[in-house]
Design an enzyme around this catalytic site. Structure first.
Site, short mmCIF file in Angstrom:
data_model
loop_
_atom_site.label_atom_id
_atom_site.label_comp_id
_atom_site.label_asym_id
_atom_site.label_seq_id
_atom_site.Cartn_x
_atom_site.Cartn_y
_atom_site.Cartn_z
N ARG A 60 0.84 -1.20 0.00
CA ARG A 60 0.00 0.00 0.00
C ARG A 60 0.87 1.24 0.00
NH1 ARG A 60 -2.56 1.04 4.62
NH2 ARG A 60 -4.01 2.47 3.62
N LYS A 119 3.43 -7.63 12.30
CA LYS A 119 2.71 -7.81 11.05
C LYS A 119 2.95 -9.20 10.47
CE LYS A 119 1.99 -5.63 6.54
NZ LYS A 119 1.75 -4.35 5.86
N ARG A 247 -0.86 3.79 13.30
CA ARG A 247 -0.09 2.85 14.14
C ARG A 247 -0.37 3.13 15.60
NH1 ARG A 247 4.23 5.63 16.22
NH2 ARG A 247 4.76 7.53 15.08
C1 BTN Z 1 0.78 -3.98 2.30
O1 BTN Z 1 0.91 -4.48 3.42
O2 BTN Z 1 1.15 -2.82 2.07
C2 BTN Z 1 0.15 -4.79 1.19
C3 BTN Z 1 1.08 -5.86 0.68
C4 BTN Z 1 0.48 -6.66 -0.46
C5 BTN Z 1 1.49 -7.61 -1.07
C6 BTN Z 1 0.87 -8.55 -2.06
S1 BTN Z 1 1.98 -9.84 -2.54
C7 BTN Z 1 0.92 -10.33 -3.81
C8 BTN Z 1 0.37 -9.06 -4.43
N1 BTN Z 1 1.25 -8.56 -5.46
C9 BTN Z 1 1.81 -7.40 -5.11
O3 BTN Z 1 2.65 -6.77 -5.79
N2 BTN Z 1 1.35 -7.00 -3.93
C10 BTN Z 1 0.39 -7.95 -3.37
#
Ligand code: BTN
Length: 251
Positions: A60, A119, A247
């Protein structure tokens, strides 16, 4: 390549989603990027795309998502979906994953999975639309094995901490069909019916939190549309923006 239970996943999901396919790739830039590319090229059949390795995984708010093969589960589920109201979709996804995986997994608004104050995984939801119909891509990254937390405030948690037999494939088999069910139900009824179940796993409720845009207050839980309610001095703020992170304040 690890052995993936692709056929069992297909058998569990295809009754819910006609034309569903499962695809496992040894490497790709990002499963979300790939499904969004396909959608823009008109390929919108329901697809579960798994990558053993991502070379440009995205999180994100423009962050990178790093993972090593075998240490984590990285996949995206893309499907046509037309919810009346999109708000709360990523919370519904997090809730579905947490409920499928383990009773101790908590949810940190808006869409992180946490275990023991660390996390465990994250969710990146994206949508493409063309000529009035929309296609949603739900990307999930989940730590399966412990990995070093270089540069992170807290080292990340791993599913093996609570599930001794956990593998990426076993985790995917557990979450896939319930996730599809959650998305189809969400399209009909939105987040409100899930509000109480979310509250049962809400990591932030009752805690002092600070948002990335500098607001500090006590988290009061999430409302029926998935907005985070924050008690500020003299007023309640509803945080809705996907571009805000939160957070807990630690003393
Ligand atoms: C976050 O915590 O910010 C979200 C992370 C999301 C990661 C997943 S891995 C599979 C999919 N492909 C990506 O490039 N991102 C999501």
């Amino acid at each position: 390549m690890e052995l993936w239970p692709a056929e069992s996943i297909w058998e569990a999901v295809s009754p819910l989603l006609p034309d569903f396919t499962v695809e496992v790739l040894p490497e790709i830039d990002s499963t979300n990027t790939e499904l969004m590319r396909r959608a823009r090229a008109g390929r919108t059949e329901p697809t579960l795309l798994v990558a053993e390795q991502q070379t440009a995984g995205r999180g994100r708010m423009g962050r990178q998502w790093e993972s090593a093969p075998g240490d984590s589960l990285t996949f995206s589920l893309g499907l046509p979906l037309q919810p009346a109201d999109w708000s709360g979709l990523s919370l519904a996804v997090g809730l579905s994953l947490a409920e499928s995986l383990h009773p101790s997994i908590r949810l940190k608004w808006p869409n992180d999975l946490w275990l023991d104050e660390r996390k465990l995984g994250g969710i990146l939801v994206e949508a493409a639309s063309s000529s009035g119909s929309s296609f949603v891509v739900v990307g999930v990254g989940l730590n399966i094995r412990p990995r070093p937390g270089d540069g992170l405030r807290m080292p990340p948690a791993a599913l093996l901490d609570v599930w001794s037999e956990a593998t990426a494939g076993a985790a995917l088999l557990r979450v896939a069909a319930p996730l599809v069910q959650t998305l189809l139900a969400f399209a009909r009824t939105g987040f409100a019916p899930l509000q109480a179940r979310y509250a049962a796993r809400d990591l932030l409720a009752g805690r002092e939190v600070v948002t990335s845009d500098g607001q500090q207050g006590q988290a009061l839980g999430v409302g029926p549309t998935g907005a985070l309610r924050l008690q500020l001095p003299g007023r309640v703020l509803e945080v809705v923006s996907a571009e805000v992170s939160v957070r807990p304040v630690t003393s």
